[in-house]
Design an enzyme around this catalytic site. Structure first.
Site, PDB file in Angstrom:
ATOM      1  N   LYS A 180      -9.149   2.828  -8.822  1.00  0.00           N
ATOM      2  CA  LYS A 180      -8.006   3.734  -8.654  1.00  0.00           C
ATOM      3  C   LYS A 180      -6.796   2.837  -8.452  1.00  0.00           C
ATOM      4  O   LYS A 180      -6.556   2.317  -7.365  1.00  0.00           O
ATOM      5  CB  LYS A 180      -8.228   4.642  -7.437  1.00  0.00           C
ATOM      6  N   GLY A 233      -3.919  -2.544   0.944  1.00  0.00           N
ATOM      7  CA  GLY A 233      -2.776  -1.659   1.156  1.00  0.00           C
ATOM      8  C   GLY A 233      -2.408  -1.620   2.622  1.00  0.00           C
ATOM      9  O   GLY A 233      -2.644  -2.579   3.358  1.00  0.00           O
ATOM     10  N   SER A 234      -1.858  -0.485   3.039  1.00  0.00           N
ATOM     11  CA  SER A 234      -1.321  -0.413   4.407  1.00  0.00           C
ATOM     12  C   SER A 234      -2.430  -0.276   5.448  1.00  0.00           C
ATOM     13  O   SER A 234      -3.532   0.212   5.161  1.00  0.00           O
ATOM     14  CB  SER A 234      -0.369   0.773   4.530  1.00  0.00           C
ATOM     15  N   VAL A 237      -3.505   3.504   5.932  1.00  0.00           N
ATOM     16  CA  VAL A 237      -4.475   4.014   4.950  1.00  0.00           C
ATOM     17  C   VAL A 237      -5.822   3.314   5.134  1.00  0.00           C
ATOM     18  O   VAL A 237      -6.884   3.937   5.045  1.00  0.00           O
ATOM     19  CB  VAL A 237      -3.945   3.848   3.503  1.00  0.00           C
ATOM     20  N   GLY A 238      -5.777   2.030   5.453  1.00  0.00           N
ATOM     21  CA  GLY A 238      -7.021   1.283   5.683  1.00  0.00           C
ATOM     22  C   GLY A 238      -7.858   1.908   6.788  1.00  0.00           C
ATOM     23  O   GLY A 238      -9.086   1.982   6.689  1.00  0.00           O
ATOM     24  N   GLU A 255      -8.000  -4.960   3.198  1.00  0.00           N
ATOM     25  CA  GLU A 255      -7.003  -6.038   3.236  1.00  0.00           C
ATOM     26  C   GLU A 255      -5.659  -5.348   3.471  1.00  0.00           C
ATOM     27  O   GLU A 255      -5.164  -4.650   2.588  1.00  0.00           O
ATOM     28  CB  GLU A 255      -7.039  -6.777   1.891  1.00  0.00           C
ATOM     29  N   CYS A 289       1.825  -9.185   0.942  1.00  0.00           N
ATOM     30  CA  CYS A 289       1.144  -9.124   2.249  1.00  0.00           C
ATOM     31  C   CYS A 289       1.353 -10.433   2.978  1.00  0.00           C
ATOM     32  O   CYS A 289       1.324 -10.488   4.196  1.00  0.00           O
ATOM     33  CB  CYS A 289      -0.356  -8.931   2.073  1.00  0.00           C
ATOM     34  N   GLU A 390       5.447  -4.604  10.113  1.00  0.00           N
ATOM     35  CA  GLU A 390       5.584  -5.021   8.713  1.00  0.00           C
ATOM     36  C   GLU A 390       6.689  -4.201   8.039  1.00  0.00           C
ATOM     37  O   GLU A 390       6.688  -2.975   8.113  1.00  0.00           O
ATOM     38  CB  GLU A 390       4.262  -4.815   7.974  1.00  0.00           C
TER      39      GLU A 390
HETATM   40  C1  UN1 Z   1      -0.700  -9.991  -1.560  1.00  0.00           C
HETATM   41  O1  UN1 Z   1       0.477 -10.058  -1.231  1.00  0.00           O
HETATM   42  O2  UN1 Z   1      -1.370  -8.972  -1.303  1.00  0.00           O
HETATM   43  O3  UN1 Z   1      -0.941 -15.777  -1.631  1.00  0.00           O
HETATM   44  C2  UN1 Z   1      -1.398 -11.042  -2.309  1.00  0.00           C
HETATM   45  C3  UN1 Z   1      -0.142 -15.157  -2.318  1.00  0.00           C
HETATM   46  C4  UN1 Z   1      -0.618 -14.546  -3.602  1.00  0.00           C
HETATM   47  C5  UN1 Z   1      -1.347 -13.280  -3.334  1.00  0.00           C
HETATM   48  C6  UN1 Z   1      -0.624 -12.307  -2.457  1.00  0.00           C
HETATM   49  N1  UN1 Z   1      -1.488 -15.478  -4.284  1.00  0.00           N
HETATM   50  O4  UN1 Z   1       1.026 -15.034  -1.990  1.00  0.00           O
END
Ligand code: UN1
Length: 501
Positions: A180, A233-234, A237-238, A255, A289, A390
């Site tokens: 999805k 994602g957030s 939601v996780g 994650e 992230c 965040e």
């Molecule tokens: C993400 O932001 O979810 O390490 C992944 C990094 C990238 C991956 C980021 N290779 O910044």
């Protein structure tokens, strides 16, 4: 820029065919740098579509799990070769739907290439252990066994790389997949799956159901024939996904958010640290992230560092990522931009000093996009919300400190634990920081972004739930260990514990 007259209509991919979704509405995929530009329409799918996709994946699993892993891997290898040939086209298409600059979308496709090759290589490894038995004439070993149908829910910030992080290991391990993709960036995920299909993936092994979280994501996660779920994602939601998986003990990888920090010591190469902060904080418009949203700077070099940082931030050119002169693209959508605007207000009200940016850009070339200035707050107290929560946008908070211990305390004083970094020329300081920083990834003299595909990727605390993706560590999520014993003594041998004298 011209508006598409008749938008292209894309479909779901179920059992090897592109099929319509059953939902009444459709999802518009728009260019965040120019919302008049419609990339295409994607199905807004329902539980019925999810059920069909899971059924197809379940059926395909019967054969796929028995296909030798090196053969599964050959398909991945071919897919990687196709991606190499199409890298530029896919990068351009990704910039149009996601907004990040072309250099970064090339990187996103490259990350998918790297991961797909890496997992193709795993097809001839997937190592288990052989080990001596405690009994004579008995053999002991462990092997990795696939689990079944993987339900994958992916974000918009790495719309090809992150699906590849999940799909490639799932497949090489012998699972089948229902993806999805993020509703903001379905096209890049479509391109990845299209490539897998062209590379010869049998029908039903990978299926794609487009749609939003409640309509398509939720029924996928809770489906009883989905044996494992992976989500990026957030944190909000996780948590829901984790709770959905808990009653049936479904294997679940999460994650989630980050509040990553760069620590700049007084012995750091300051220009290098400024480069790192600009790239880590404003790369991908702060929408990684791993983005560096906090920069803690030693008081001795604080004024000099922030002076250079502000100057560099003000010089960044914000615009359409396809323009080679652009340094930073837009936010993904209005809602994300509103979050950025909200946090700038929060920071001002908390008493942080706004010294660069702070405004939405909505006139001239920026009129039709979701743009915001690169923004810097200085003299931020680490307890302020802008230093705790965040933001996922181009906002950096700089925080002064006096000792390494204080910097580590600031670094660890958040609920997240994905990535951190320290700039220092002192090897002792570097090793102490690497030991004490509570994050899944720690960099020395490099920013918080830029993880490589063959090392474990993931975080602790509210960032993750104990699993890792990328590298061989991903195989631990996409398989279960099975221990195998073969007794060739031709008699009943009791295990040592059952043989006590
Ligand atoms: C993400 O932001 O979810 O390490 C992944 C990094 C990238 C991956 C980021 N290779 O910044």
């Amino acid at each position: 820029m011209a508006t598409a007259v008749t938008p292209k209509v894309y479909k779901n991919y179920i059992n090897g065919e592109w099929v319509d979704g059953s939902g009444a509405a459709a999802i518009e995929d728009r260019n965040p740098a120019n919302r008049d530009e419609l990339i295409g329409m994607f199905p807004s799918s329902t539980e019925a579509d999810v059920n069909r996709a899971v059924d197809a994946a379940k059926e395909a699993y019967k054969k796929w799990r028995l296909t030798p892993a090196p053969k599964r891997a050959e398909i991945l290898y071919r897919a990687a070769e196709i991606l190499v040939a199409r890298k530029e086209d896919y990068a351009r298409e990704m910039t149009r739907e996601m907004g990040k600059v072309l250099a970064e979308t090339r990187g996103d496709v490259q990350e998918a290439i790297d991961m797909t090759y890496l997992m193709a290589g795993e097809g001839r490894r997937l190592y288990g252990q052989t080990t001596p038995s405690e009994l004579p004439d008995k053999f002991a070993m462990s092997v990795r066994a696939p689990i079944g149908v993987a339900g994958l829910v992916t974000p918009w910030n790495f719309p090809m790389a992150i699906p590849s992080w999940k799909i490639a290991p799932a497949l090489v391990c012998g699972n089948t997949v229902v993806l999805k993709p993020a509703e903001d960036t379905p096209f890049s995920s479509y391109n990845y799956v299209q490539v897998l299909a062209e590379a010869g993936l049998p029908a039903g092994v990978v299926n794609v159901v487009n749609g939003d979280g409640p309509g398509a994501g939720a029924p996928l996660v809770k489906h009883r024939d989905v044996g494992l779920v992976s989500f990026t994602g957030s944190t909000e939601v996780g948590r829901i996904i984790s709770e959905t998986c808990a009653p049936t003990f479904k294997k679940c990888h999460l994650e989630m958010g980050g509040k990553n920090i760069i620590i700049v010591m007084d012995d750091a190469n300051l220009d290098l640290a400024v480069d790192g902060a600009i790239w880590g904080g404003f790369g991908t418009t702060g929408q990684r992230c791993t983005a560096a949203s906090r920069i803690a700077v030693h008081k001795k070099v604080y004024a000099e560092f922030t002076g250079k940082l502000i100057e560099r931030a003000k010089a960044l050119r914000v615009g359409d990522g396809l323009d080679p002169k652009t340094d930073m693209g837009p936010s993904i959508n209005e809602q994300q931009l509103q979050t950025v605007i909200k946090y700038v207000e929060i920071g001002k009200n908390e008493g942080a000093k706004l010294v660069a940016g702070g405004h939405r850009l909505d006139s001239g070339v920026h009129a039709r996009g979701w743009f915001h200035e690169p923004t810097i707050f200085i003299d931020v107290n680490p307890r302020m919300r802008i230093a705790q929560e965040e933001i996922f946008g181009p906002v950096i908070s700089t925080i002064p400190f006096s000792t390494l211990d204080e910097a580590i305390e600031i670094a660890n004083g958040v609920v997240y634990g994905l990535s951190s970094s320290i700039y220092t020329r002192n090897v002792n300081t570097a090793y102490r920081a690497q030991r004490d920083l509570e994050t899944g990834i720690v960099y020395v003299n490099a920013p918080t972004i830029g993880a490589e595909t063959h090392l474990p990727f993931g975080g602790i605390k509210n960032t993750g739930n104990g699993h890792r993706e990328s590298g061989p560590a991903a195989l631990d999520f996409y398989t279960e260990w099975k221990s195998l014993y073969i007794d060739y003594s031709d008699k009943l041998q009791r295990a040592q514990i059952d043989n006590a004298e």
